[in-house]
Design a protein around this motif. Structure first.
Motif, PDB file in Angstrom:
ATOM      1  N   VAL A 121      -0.069  36.204  -9.429  1.00 16.37           N
ATOM      2  CA  VAL A 121       1.410  36.630  -9.575  1.00 16.37           C
ATOM      3  C   VAL A 121       2.000  36.275  -8.407  1.00 16.37           C
ATOM      4  O   VAL A 121       1.717  36.469  -7.139  1.00 16.37           O
ATOM      5  CB  VAL A 121       1.001  38.239  -9.904  1.00 16.37           C
ATOM      6  N   LEU A 122       3.376  35.950  -8.701  1.00 15.94           N
ATOM      7  CA  LEU A 122       4.381  35.824  -7.759  1.00 15.94           C
ATOM      8  C   LEU A 122       5.154  36.944  -7.598  1.00 15.94           C
ATOM      9  O   LEU A 122       5.871  37.261  -8.719  1.00 15.94           O
ATOM     10  CB  LEU A 122       5.170  34.431  -7.977  1.00 15.94           C
ATOM     11  N   LEU A 123       5.148  37.667  -6.664  1.00 14.71           N
ATOM     12  CA  LEU A 123       5.842  39.008  -6.558  1.00 14.71           C
ATOM     13  C   LEU A 123       6.999  38.928  -5.733  1.00 14.71           C
ATOM     14  O   LEU A 123       6.852  38.721  -4.465  1.00 14.71           O
ATOM     15  CB  LEU A 123       4.897  40.157  -6.277  1.00 14.71           C
ATOM     16  N   GLY A 124       8.067  39.767  -5.750  1.00 10.39           N
ATOM     17  CA  GLY A 124       9.041  39.694  -4.947  1.00 10.39           C
ATOM     18  C   GLY A 124      10.516  40.324  -5.403  1.00 10.39           C
ATOM     19  O   GLY A 124      10.488  40.375  -6.527  1.00 10.39           O
ATOM     20  N   GLU A 125      11.112  40.801  -4.558  1.00 10.93           N
ATOM     21  CA  GLU A 125      12.485  41.226  -4.921  1.00 10.93           C
ATOM     22  C   GLU A 125      13.463  40.375  -5.700  1.00 10.93           C
ATOM     23  O   GLU A 125      13.257  39.056  -5.433  1.00 10.93           O
ATOM     24  CB  GLU A 125      13.269  42.044  -3.933  1.00 10.93           C
ATOM     25  N   LEU A 178       6.638  37.444  -2.144  1.00 12.27           N
ATOM     26  CA  LEU A 178       7.850  36.553  -1.258  1.00 12.27           C
ATOM     27  C   LEU A 178       8.566  37.590  -0.745  1.00 12.27           C
ATOM     28  O   LEU A 178       8.921  38.633  -1.623  1.00 12.27           O
ATOM     29  CB  LEU A 178       8.260  35.539  -2.256  1.00 12.27           C
ATOM     30  N   ARG A 179       9.146  37.579   0.490  1.00  7.78           N
ATOM     31  CA  ARG A 179      10.295  38.342   0.898  1.00  7.78           C
ATOM     32  C   ARG A 179      11.252  37.331   1.721  1.00  7.78           C
ATOM     33  O   ARG A 179      10.621  36.707   2.538  1.00  7.78           O
ATOM     34  CB  ARG A 179       9.885  39.349   1.659  1.00  7.78           C
ATOM     35  N   ASN A 180      12.582  37.272   1.282  1.00  6.24           N
ATOM     36  CA  ASN A 180      13.169  36.698   1.898  1.00  6.24           C
ATOM     37  C   ASN A 180      12.888  35.132   2.125  1.00  6.24           C
ATOM     38  O   ASN A 180      13.333  34.452   3.188  1.00  6.24           O
ATOM     39  CB  ASN A 180      13.781  36.976   3.376  1.00  6.24           C
ATOM     40  N   GLY A 181      12.332  34.478   1.114  1.00  4.18           N
ATOM     41  CA  GLY A 181      12.266  33.231   1.075  1.00  4.18           C
ATOM     42  C   GLY A 181      10.551  32.811   1.858  1.00  4.18           C
ATOM     43  O   GLY A 181      10.206  31.630   1.697  1.00  4.18           O
ATOM     44  N   ARG A 182      10.027  33.995   2.505  1.00  2.00           N
ATOM     45  CA  ARG A 182       8.849  33.748   3.000  1.00  2.00           C
ATOM     46  C   ARG A 182       7.789  34.197   2.492  1.00  2.00           C
ATOM     47  O   ARG A 182       7.937  35.288   1.602  1.00  2.00           O
ATOM     48  CB  ARG A 182       8.718  34.200   4.477  1.00  2.00           C
ATOM     49  N   MET A 229       5.160  45.667   0.830  1.00  2.00           N
ATOM     50  CA  MET A 229       5.380  44.348   1.398  1.00  2.00           C
ATOM     51  C   MET A 229       6.635  43.396   0.703  1.00  2.00           C
ATOM     52  O   MET A 229       7.128  42.870   1.464  1.00  2.00           O
ATOM     53  CB  MET A 229       4.032  43.471   0.784  1.00  2.00           C
ATOM     54  N   MET A 230       6.935  43.928  -0.526  1.00  3.45           N
ATOM     55  CA  MET A 230       8.290  43.227  -1.100  1.00  3.45           C
ATOM     56  C   MET A 230       9.595  43.597  -0.375  1.00  3.45           C
ATOM     57  O   MET A 230      10.368  42.715  -0.168  1.00  3.45           O
ATOM     58  CB  MET A 230       8.359  43.707  -2.435  1.00  3.45           C
ATOM     59  N   VAL A 231       9.522  45.164  -0.055  1.00  2.00           N
ATOM     60  CA  VAL A 231      10.792  45.347   0.399  1.00  2.00           C
ATOM     61  C   VAL A 231      10.595  45.279   2.114  1.00  2.00           C
ATOM     62  O   VAL A 231      11.848  45.225   2.568  1.00  2.00           O
ATOM     63  CB  VAL A 231      10.920  47.057   0.134  1.00  2.00           C
ATOM     64  N   GLY A 232       9.528  45.482   2.747  1.00  2.00           N
ATOM     65  CA  GLY A 232       9.529  45.192   3.993  1.00  2.00           C
ATOM     66  C   GLY A 232       9.516  46.628   4.598  1.00  2.00           C
ATOM     67  O   GLY A 232       9.736  46.679   5.887  1.00  2.00           O
ATOM     68  N   ARG A 233       9.397  47.635   4.024  1.00  3.55           N
ATOM     69  CA  ARG A 233       9.537  49.372   4.408  1.00  3.55           C
ATOM     70  C   ARG A 233       8.766  50.099   3.504  1.00  3.55           C
ATOM     71  O   ARG A 233       8.630  49.649   2.467  1.00  3.55           O
ATOM     72  CB  ARG A 233      11.023  49.752   4.794  1.00  3.55           C
TER      73      ARG A 233
END
Lengths: 491, 549
Positions: free
Chosen positions: B34-38, B214-218, B236-240
């Motif tokens: 699974v590739l997870l990210g906003e 992934l977050r912001n391309g990383r 992890m996704m949101v960073g907070r």
């Protein structure tokens, strides 16, 4: 939007029904004022040089024909009105009763009239034919009633009535005289050829979602080059006429292909608005051909004289009466139209190229994700479309007129686009629509010859009007390719 | 054994954005990764690179340990990579078989399409993987779930080993999702490897073998579902830290604000799409309408907000029937006026409607003036004027009233001040007030709408799909705002096809199926399964039985 369209559709049925009932009254009224002994003669033999087996002339008693037509119109008109009012039971009943009574009265009068005429004897053949025809129409009407819920029956009925109306009109115009029916139909086909080719060109382009309104300009330019190349080959190099023809054809196809390529570059590669690109090409074509013809063709007359193709009779088939002279005693370019039409249809629906073209026209991004080169497909199709338009231009010169004149296409390219839409973006449909337009053209000429007392403007107008009413019901269902007119952007 | 697919240090920059920044990803054979990210984290960009739609600026793609170059979809297909796009890439007017074989057509006699042999293969693939599809059906006649199967068959027909699925569950009902997961598992069991892109946390835990966030391309990290929780993934996704559950006090219910009785609505094709819907919403209450998209929610909402004239029924907002009266013809109104002359309240309303008709005030505006806020379903189409600046979009509902306008002249300074306050209060991230709203991200666009609708005294909030396509952070924010409105005593009607959203937000849940409100249930007394069954057209009795067994 859809609601409005529905209203429009119903308004059309109303108009159709009203028109038909009015037509019925008119026909019967004229019939009453016609001398019973008047009759119309249709000549069915094409001409002395035709190879078709000779058949007898078709002699129709004018008055009785109108009665029969009046009956048919009353029937279908009443049926249309009834369809409209299907939701209100009582109205349905009332209208059908009215239509029934009206139809019955006219039928009785008509039958009486027919009996009187038949006593006279001489018109046996015509009467038998008419009865058969009326019976067929009646059966068709019944069949239509059975599938009345299906929308298509409306357009079929109206088209049938339109054809009958035109025919009745012709009978009236030629009463006490004779006119060549086979010749009329044959010239209708001939006049529909450039329109059909323009429509096919449109089908090729729009199936891959490029709107081509430059067909007019493509035809004009290729007509010019057909004249020039053909004349050079015939009059300067003194090639035999068949070789000169091929040379002219080559010129036309080349010009068409180049303009098609130009449109593709503008519309596909540079993503110029397709209407603007097409208009630009049309203006370019007018300017270019006017300039060149005033500089070259009017200076050197022998450069504008490529000669006209001879008719080629197809053995056996051309011997069929009526059908033979119409379809199988034409020049090579007419046969080429048939071939192009059939090939386009088969290619479009039964081959890889066609499947991909339709996919590109409907959903280019989907095609792209499956590895289909959208740009390449459009380039190929638009160029091919240009060549087919070029064939139309070649026909104008080599198959019909024999010399180039400025603006000689006279809107045939645009009429071809209309035919394409009437024909629902299908090759055979487009050809059928082109035939109607061609017939309108031929009929108007014929009526002018018969010196009908109606102003020629109305004569020019009437067939189109009837066609539009008959086909407007169909347009509601004609769906263009989903991506039509949209340039494709890669992500 | 090397992984079947490996991405090493992939970077891709668009003007102004670094969409992928040295992304590493390894896909083992036979796993669901699974590739997870906003939204905007770079998932789609990465997959489009893999599928050859973009070329990477930097980095390598390795398939079975061998470096390959993928320049276009053809290369990807040839290397066994297939992709199901978020928006289906199917051609509606073609048949299933034609759609499947497009691009790799089988040919007979050197020229003609071989439909029958292709259809046979489609049928065979369908049987092998349990994807029930009729090969000769036209795609436009198929429901969304089946269309998705066609998409998967398309990949299998091309003998793809690596399947990329881009947000495949966005269009499915909960039941369809379960069905879909079964299909995925059977694909994996038969040796396929799957990359599954999503931003729905529940699904991740349910289906994944491994998860890369992934977050912001990383790449933030790679983990396994048994080593993590939804909460951790969200952070992890949101960073907070993110609150996933909608936290709310019990409702404090007051007077009825919206009363709908026997409302029927037709769509533009003349089909009856809302049938006799009746419900009511009270002050301080959130009524959630759950239902699979296309069951009449859109038309219901349009009728409520005066955008579509209803066929019959009454809609009373704060006791007044605005919509119903406005839909009546002039003659009918006069007739009603005479008939109901004695009913003082009715007489007043009819006279008012006649006056409004006379001065040409539109129905939606009359609804707005009753104190209704409307967050439309499609924010770009119905919610915003995309080419207008943020500032103008913020006054679309009040531009004609003082203080934004005086004597019909727009007071730019007042508008600017109002907009400034909105932007600050609702935390809209925009470079300036004059930036066209089109260039804002989805979440910020939605915030503009929410700011516009909420910054005005309202009695009733009608929100449709308020968080569609938004990421976890923005969802949390919008939900909090809606709850806040409720707590201030506003009546709220939320229409959403996200079951979790309806379950989380609502005090009362109305389930809509085939145009009917099939059940209205208190949110704390139903399970997700029950609602899911009702959404799919099941009966309440069946639901009860299902929950017993």
């Amino acid at each position: 939007m859809d609601k409005r369209r529905k209203k429009f559709f119903y308004a059309l049925i109303y108009a159709g029904a009203a028109l038909l009932l009015a037509l019925c009254l008119t026909l019967c009224a004229t019939a009453t004022y016609t001398q019973p002994e008047q009759s119309t003669t249709f000549v069915l033999n094409a001409g002395s040089e035709s190879q078709a087996l000779p058949v007898g002339d078709l002699v129709l008693p004018s008055a009785m024909t109108w009665y029969v037509y009046g009956l048919v119109c009353a029937f279908v008109g009443g049926w249309q009105a009834a369809r409209l009012l299907q939701r209100n039971g009582w109205a349905l009943l009332a209208v059908s009763a009215l239509a029934g009574i009206a139809g019955g009265v006219w039928a009785a009068t008509g039958a009486l009239y027919a009996a009187v005429l038949l006593m006279g004897g001489e018109v046996w053949a015509g009467a038998a034919l008419l009865t058969g025809l009326a019976g067929l129409v009646f059966l068709a009407g019944l069949a239509g009633l059975v599938c009345a819920r299906r929308r298509i029956s409306l357009s079929i009925a109206l088209t049938a009535i339109a054809i009958l109306a035109v025919f009745a009109f012709l009978i009236w115009a030629a009463r006490d005289r004779s006119t060549n029916l086979t010749g009329l139909l044959s010239s209708a086909l001939l006049r529909s050829v450039p329109i059909a080719l323009a429509a096919l060109s449109g089908v090729l382009c729009e199936r891959c979602a490029v709107i081509n309104i430059a067909i007019e300009g493509m035809m004009l330019t290729s007509a010019f080059f057909a004249a020039l190349f053909g004349s050079v080959a015939a009059n300067i190099w003194h090639w035999p006429s068949w070789a000169a023809f091929i040379c002219g054809l080559f010129g036309a196809l080349l010009a068409g292909a180049l303009l098609g390529l130009l449109l593709a570059v503008l519309a596909v590669h540079f993503k110029v608005d397709q209407i603007i690109a097409g208009t630009a090409i049309n203006i370019l074509a007018v300017g270019l051909t006017s300039f060149l013809s005033s500089r070259i063709l009017s200076e050197f007359q022998n450069l504008n004289n490529p000669g006209i193709l001879n008719r080629v009779s197809i053995p056996l088939l051309s011997r069929i009466p009526v059908i033979g002279p119409i379809f199988f005693e034409q020049n090579v370019l007419v046969y080429m139209l048939f071939a192009v039409m059939a090939i386009t249809h088969i290619m479009l629906f039964y081959t890889r190229w066609g499947l991909r073209t339709r996919a590109v026209g409907e959903h280019p991004r989907a095609a792209d994700t499956l590895g289909i080169d959208v740009f390449k497909n459009r380039y190929v199709n638009v160029t091919l479309g240009g060549m087919v338009a070029g064939l139309g231009g070649a026909f104008l010169i080599l198959g019909s007129v024999g010399r180039f004149d400025e603006m000689m296409t006279a809107g045939k390219g645009f009429i071809g686009l209309a035919a394409m839409i009437f024909g629902k973006w299908m090759p055979f449909g487009a050809f059928g629509a082109a035939l109607i337009f061609g017939f309108a053209d031929a009929l108007q000429t014929r009526l002018a010859i018969l010196q009908v007392a109606i102003p020629s403007q109305f004569l020019l107008m009437a067939p189109y009007l009837v066609t539009m009413i008959a086909l407007a019901g169909v347009i509601g269902e004609a769906i263009p390719p989903a991506a039509d007119g949209q340039p494709y952007e890669k992500q | 054994m090397p992984p079947i697919l490996e991405l090493r240090g992939i970077s891709k920059a668009f003007p102004g954005v670094l969409a992928n920044d040295h992304v590493n990803l390894a896909l083992e054979e036979g796993e669901i990764h699974v590739l997870l990210g906003e939204n905007g984290a770079g998932k789609s960009t990465l997959m489009n690179i893999l599928y050859g739609l973009y070329t990477p600026d930097e980095g390598d793609i390795l398939i079975r340990g061998q470096k390959v170059e993928i320049r276009n979809p053809n290369d990807a297909i040839a290397r066994g990579i297939g992709m199901v796009h978020q928006h289906f890439m199917l051609i509606p007017v073609l048949t299933v078989t034609e759609n499947v074989m497009l691009g790799v057509e089988s040919i007979k006699n050197g020229l003609f399409l071989d439909h029958s042999s292709a259809a046979r293969r489609v049928r065979q693939i369908a049987q092998q993987y349990g994807l029930n599809v009729e090969p000769n059906a036209y795609v436009k006649t198929l429901p969304v779930g089946v269309q998705q199967r066609v998409e998967i068959i398309k990949l299998l027909y091309r003998k793809a080993d690596i399947l990329i699925l881009d947000e495949p569950t966005a269009v499915l009902t909960p039941q369809e999702v379960d069905e879909f997961f079964k299909v995925i598992r059977s694909l994996v069991a038969q040796g396929k490897s799957v990359i599954f892109i999503t931003h729905k946390l529940k699904e991740v835990i349910a289906i994944a073998d491994r998860i890369t966030v992934l977050r912001n391309g990383r790449v933030v990290g790679t983990t396994r579902p048994d080593e993590t929780t939804e909460q951790k993934l969200a952070s992890m996704m949101v960073g907070r830290e993110v609150i996933l559950r909608v936290e709310k006090e019990p409702a404090c219910v007051g007077e009825q604000v919206l009363q709908v009785e026997g409302l029927s609505v037709m769509d533009e094709r003349g089909n009856l799409v809302v049938r006799e819907a009746s419900f009511s919403v009270c002050e301080g209450q959130i009524l959630g309408v759950a239902g699979v998209q296309g069951n009449g929610q859109t038309e219901l909402l349009q009728a409520l907000t005066g955008l579509r004239a209803p066929l019959s029924g009454r809609v009373r907002i704060m006791g007044k029937d605005v919509v119903g009266l406005a839909a009546m013809s002039q003659a009918e109104l006069w007739l009603q006026l005479i008939l109901r002359w004695k009913d003082g309240e009715m007489r007043r309303q009819i006279l008012q409607t006649l006056w409004n008709n006379l001065i040409g005030r539109t129905v939606p505006r009359r609804v707005l003036q009753r104190g209704v806020a409307h967050v439309p379903e499609d924010r770009q189409k119905d919610g915003l004027v995309l080419s207008f600046p943020v500032m103008d979009n913020l006054v679309l509902n009040t531009y004609y009233l003082a203080p934004a306008a005086r004597l019909g002249i727009l007071q730019r300074e007042v508008v600017r001040a109002q907009a400034m306050q909105c932007v600050r209060e609702f935390d809209v991230r925009t470079p300036s007030l004059l930036t066209p709203v089109a260039s804002l991200s989805g979440g910020n666009q939605q915030k503009v709408i929410v700011a516009r609708e909420f910054s005005r005294p309202i009695q009733l909030l009608i929100a449709s799909q308020p968080t569609r396509g938004l990421d976890v952070g923005s969802i949390e924010y919008i939900h909090r705002r809606i709850i806040e409105k409720r707590d201030q005593g506003c009546a709220v009607l939320v229409i959403s096809s996200e079951l979790d959203e309806v379950m989380g937000l609502s005090d009362l849940i109305a389930v809509m199926y085939a145009g009917q409100i099939v059940a209205t249930l208190p949110a704390d007394q139903v399970t997700k399964e029950e609602i899911g069954l009702l959404m799919a057209g099941g009966q309440r009795k069946e639901v009860a039985r299902a929950s017993v067994t």
